[in-house]
Design an enzyme around this catalytic site. Structure first.
Site, PDB file in Angstrom:
ATOM      1  N   TYR A 266      17.039 -38.450  -5.700  1.00  0.00           N
ATOM      2  CA  TYR A 266      16.085 -39.555  -5.731  1.00  0.00           C
ATOM      3  C   TYR A 266      16.191 -40.358  -4.438  1.00  0.00           C
ATOM      4  O   TYR A 266      17.292 -40.704  -3.997  1.00  0.00           O
ATOM      5  CB  TYR A 266      16.356 -40.489  -6.918  1.00  0.00           C
ATOM      6  CG  TYR A 266      15.479 -41.725  -6.932  1.00  0.00           C
ATOM      7  CD1 TYR A 266      14.293 -41.744  -7.670  1.00  0.00           C
ATOM      8  CD2 TYR A 266      15.811 -42.860  -6.196  1.00  0.00           C
ATOM      9  CE1 TYR A 266      13.471 -42.868  -7.673  1.00  0.00           C
ATOM     10  CE2 TYR A 266      15.000 -43.984  -6.182  1.00  0.00           C
ATOM     11  CZ  TYR A 266      13.825 -43.983  -6.914  1.00  0.00           C
ATOM     12  OH  TYR A 266      13.016 -45.085  -6.903  1.00  0.00           O
TER      13      TYR A 266
ATOM     14  N   GLU B 234       8.566 -44.009  -3.424  1.00  0.00           N
ATOM     15  CA  GLU B 234       9.667 -43.196  -3.939  1.00  0.00           C
ATOM     16  C   GLU B 234       9.328 -41.716  -3.915  1.00  0.00           C
ATOM     17  O   GLU B 234       8.163 -41.322  -4.025  1.00  0.00           O
ATOM     18  CB  GLU B 234      10.073 -43.624  -5.354  1.00  0.00           C
ATOM     19  CG  GLU B 234       9.074 -43.372  -6.444  1.00  0.00           C
ATOM     20  CD  GLU B 234       9.612 -43.752  -7.828  1.00  0.00           C
ATOM     21  OE1 GLU B 234      10.557 -44.550  -7.899  1.00  0.00           O
ATOM     22  OE2 GLU B 234       9.078 -43.221  -8.817  1.00  0.00           O
TER      23      GLU B 234
END
Length: 381
Positions: free
Chosen positions: A101, A189
């Site tokens: 991530y 993101e």
């Protein structure tokens, strides 16, 4: 303002962040043609402004045309967190070895950007932070100096011991930060960032939110909103001086003032209803503005009742009442309308409304109760 995954990936690609080849489709026929160009297997991904697509059945691996046709038809019928699926991203498949991530968010308290990284990708980062917080790595970035090379490299080596891969992650982070700053993003993101079994590092999914107040500086981003009908309505409202946000309920709200609008939505929910929108008309009683507000509310076929809740301070309630009546007489409105007006010249406003088919309420609670009841009965005027 947020955008779809395929739009985010087009931005990623222009900033040299590696993504898989893919194209967007609006129907099954288009999806089949794209898959033929890309070659099977392909991944079929629902495009919605919501997470949890995989759990909802919105992401499928198609190994051939029969599977693709079935999956495309099924996904286009889905509702994911109340949102319809109008677009599919047809993308090359990849064999994934590990998932990570990477995200950047604006921290208003510290007035800095924060890079959030984790070796646990592919799941909601909130769950990682809650259950295994030691796997979350944060790096605060002073906006005056930007993301420094050593900061990006530290995160790269958090993911990989191999120098080549760590430096590639660092370059991806530098590109992410460039997007964040140049496009006035508030959140960006990649979840997951993956390494494939053949050693490639790829942004497998992407999400970007932008600051609405700076969209004018990025006309290319503003163009992204035109693809979506719901966002097109929001843009139209903004052009007419209205603050509008669509929701998933069935009671349309027309209010003056953001605080009162929030309170109105809260009290509708208190009495068991669901607001269909946030709509702030400001201090105007201009009939044309009210007409536009009605048009926007009624563009949502789910609306079964409308609650107009106005506090007259500088704006006189009788002017507002005349504006509402004028707008109502110029339109064909078939759903019940509850009106609560309080403040300057409120009694005169009530007399004006008494000769109309509109339903008057003496207070906000009464108005909310009536709107909820009428929305359930399906009453029309």
């Amino acid at each position: 303002m947020n955008i779809y995954e395929f739009q985010a990936k087009s931005i990623f690609s222009s900033f040299n962040i590696p993504v898989l080849s893919g194209e967007v489709a609006g129907n099954t026929e288009q999806a089949l043609k794209i898959a033929e160009r890309l070659g099977y297997p392909v991944v079929v991904k629902a495009q919605v402004h919501a997470g949890g697509r995989g759990k909802a059945g919105g992401v499928k691996l198609a190994r051939g045309s029969d599977e693709l046709e079935r999956y495309a038809e099924d996904i286009l019928k889905l509702k994911i967190k109340g949102l319809s699926v109008n677009y599919l991203l047809i993308e090359q498949a990849a064999e994934i070895d590990r998932e990570f991530y990477l995200g950047i968010v604006l921290d208003r308290n510290s007035r800095k950007a924060v890079i959030i990284a984790s070796r646990e990708g592919g799941v909601e980062i909130e769950e990682v932070a809650k259950n295994i917080p030691h796997l979350i790595y944060k790096q605060y970035i002073d906006m005056e100096y930007g993301l420094l090379d050593f900061q990006a490299q530290l995160i790269g080596f958090e993911f990989f011991a191999e120098k080549e891969k760590a430096l590639l992650v660092a370059r991806i982070l530098k590109s992410m930060y460039s997007i964040f700053v140049k496009k006035d993003a508030t959140l960006l993101e990649i979840n997951p960032l993956v390494i494939t079994r053949d050693g490639r590092i790829i942004a497998l999914d992407g999400k970007i939110n932008f600051d609405d107040n700076s969209i004018y500086r990025n006309p290319d981003i503003e163009e992204f909103s035109l693809i979506d009908k719901k966002e097109d309505v929001e843009r139209s409202a903004k052009e007419h001086g209205l603050s509008f946000i669509p929701l998933e309920g069935n009671i349309g709200c027309m209010v003056n003032g953001a605080g009162l609008a929030m309170a109105t939505m809260d009290i509708i929910k208190k009495y068991g209803g669901e607001p269909a929108n946030f709509l702030d008309i400001g201090g105007s009683s201009n009939p044309q503005k009210v007409i536009k507000a009605f048009e926007i509310i009624l563009s949502d076929s789910n609306v079964k009742a409308i609650f107009i809740n106005i506090f007259g301070g500088i704006t006189r309630c009788d002017d507002v009442a005349n504006g509402i009546i004028s707008a109502y007489n110029q339109m064909s409105i078939k759903v019940p309308i509850v009106v609560r007006l309080t403040g300057t010249n409120a009694e005169l406003a009530k007399k004006i409304l008494s000769d109309s088919p509109l339903i008057s309420a003496s207070c906000m609670s009464e108005g909310a109760r009536k709107a909820v009841e009428l929305s359930r009965k399906g009453v029309s005027l």
